[in-house]
Design an enzyme around this catalytic site. Sequence first.
Site, short mmCIF file in Angstrom:
data_model
loop_
_atom_site.label_atom_id
_atom_site.label_comp_id
_atom_site.label_asym_id
_atom_site.label_seq_id
_atom_site.Cartn_x
_atom_site.Cartn_y
_atom_site.Cartn_z
N TYR A 208 31.08 45.75 32.11
CA TYR A 208 32.28 45.97 32.94
C TYR A 208 33.19 47.03 32.31
O TYR A 208 33.71 47.92 32.99
CB TYR A 208 33.00 44.63 33.08
CG TYR A 208 34.19 44.59 33.99
CD1 TYR A 208 34.03 44.54 35.37
CD2 TYR A 208 35.49 44.56 33.46
CE1 TYR A 208 35.14 44.46 36.21
CE2 TYR A 208 36.59 44.48 34.29
CZ TYR A 208 36.41 44.43 35.66
OH TYR A 208 37.52 44.36 36.49
N LYS B 201 34.20 50.49 34.02
CA LYS B 201 35.60 50.80 34.33
C LYS B 201 36.09 52.04 33.57
O LYS B 201 36.98 52.76 34.05
CB LYS B 201 36.48 49.59 34.04
CG LYS B 201 36.26 48.43 35.01
CD LYS B 201 36.39 48.86 36.46
CE LYS B 201 36.68 47.71 37.41
NZ LYS B 201 36.70 48.15 38.82
P1 NAP Z 1 37.43 39.64 43.91
O1 NAP Z 1 38.49 38.66 44.32
O2 NAP Z 1 36.20 39.11 43.24
O3 NAP Z 1 37.05 40.52 45.18
C1 NAP Z 1 36.07 41.52 45.09
C2 NAP Z 1 35.50 41.75 46.48
O4 NAP Z 1 34.50 42.80 46.36
C3 NAP Z 1 34.80 40.52 47.06
O5 NAP Z 1 35.19 40.30 48.39
C4 NAP Z 1 33.33 40.89 46.94
O6 NAP Z 1 32.49 40.32 47.94
C5 NAP Z 1 33.38 42.39 47.14
N1 NAP Z 1 32.13 43.02 46.70
C6 NAP Z 1 31.37 42.71 45.62
N2 NAP Z 1 30.28 43.48 45.57
C7 NAP Z 1 30.34 44.30 46.65
C8 NAP Z 1 29.49 45.32 47.15
N3 NAP Z 1 28.35 45.65 46.53
N4 NAP Z 1 29.84 45.96 48.29
C9 NAP Z 1 30.99 45.63 48.94
N5 NAP Z 1 31.84 44.68 48.51
C10 NAP Z 1 31.51 44.02 47.38
O7 NAP Z 1 38.02 40.74 42.89
P2 NAP Z 1 39.52 41.23 42.59
O8 NAP Z 1 40.03 40.45 41.44
O9 NAP Z 1 40.30 41.31 43.85
O10 NAP Z 1 39.19 42.69 42.01
C11 NAP Z 1 39.23 43.86 42.82
C12 NAP Z 1 38.99 45.07 41.93
O11 NAP Z 1 39.98 45.10 40.88
C13 NAP Z 1 37.63 45.05 41.22
O12 NAP Z 1 37.12 46.37 41.13
C14 NAP Z 1 37.97 44.52 39.86
O13 NAP Z 1 37.01 44.91 38.89
C15 NAP Z 1 39.33 45.14 39.63
N6 NAP Z 1 40.14 44.43 38.65
C16 NAP Z 1 40.51 43.14 38.81
C17 NAP Z 1 41.29 42.51 37.84
C18 NAP Z 1 41.74 41.08 37.96
O14 NAP Z 1 42.36 40.57 37.01
N7 NAP Z 1 41.50 40.39 39.06
C19 NAP Z 1 41.67 43.21 36.69
C20 NAP Z 1 41.27 44.52 36.54
C21 NAP Z 1 40.52 45.14 37.53
P3 NAP Z 1 31.71 38.91 47.67
O15 NAP Z 1 32.76 37.88 47.65
O16 NAP Z 1 30.78 38.78 48.83
O17 NAP Z 1 31.02 39.07 46.35
#
Ligand code: NAP
Length: 253
Positions: free
Chosen positions: A154, A158
Amino acid sequence: MPKPEQRVAVVTGAARGIGAATAVRLAREGRAVAVLDLDEEACAGTVEQITAAGGRALAVGCDVSDADRVDAAVTRIAAELGAPLILVNNAGVTRDNLLFKMSESDWDTVMSVHLRGAFLMSRACQKHMVDARFGRIVNLSSSSALGNRGQANYAAAKAGVQGLTKSLAKELGKFGITANSVAPGFIATEMTAATAARLGMTFEDFKAAAATQIPVERVGEPEDIANAVAFFTGEEAGFVSGQVLYVAGGPLN
Ligand code: NAP
């Protein structure tokens, strides 16, 4: 050419979490929003939230790591909603493990969704942006890009997103297209809830422990990230490109 506020935005991974909050935020600014996620039906909640408030939205099922499906999805968005001139590459997955336990599939899955996905979506949307001489690309990075135990895959993806962003900014700037990266710290979503479950902690305890390490003494909410993305996608941000904005409740070192 649509009025600036009516420009079409695509948000990937927008069925829930940061992507859903971002889609709703951009719709509030008058954007028509393609709510894209793996499962089209899972996008219904975000689409309903936008349309109930008087906005325009389209649910699009697509795996961002599949080139043919990405091209088909972008063609459909252009036909049904309009040329996508704003792209938020947000879709993401985690497959955390210490290096000695990390499988090749853990590595490949994370690279495919974050890096290949952002590349494919950007490539598919850029021709519309070049034609319009306007575009806004925002790629979701992470504070983990600085390195994080148990997240070699990851963190590498990133950090790669940041290099991709800066390259796009340099290549596409002459067409009126900006590319920037938002790097969240701890945000309360299903992604961090799953991490808590894997560590055997309640989500409340996990968030409380995380908050003690954050200068503003709270974890982030999806809307905190949506607000930063909205700035980069705005008309007034045309001279801001190739930047990485850490949105983490304080500096990271
Ligand atoms: P999340 O709640 O897990 O949501 C991610 C979404 O992306 C889910 O709906 C998932 O679908 C979808 N997804 C996964 N693989 C995919 C694909 N191949 N094609 C299309 N959609 C896909 O994540 P989040 O926390 O909102 O994070 C959003 C972004 O912010 C990510 O890039 C994450 O790495 C980044 N981020 C998050 C955090 C944090 O603390 N939450 C921190 C730093 C960065 P499914 O449910 O069907 O898998």
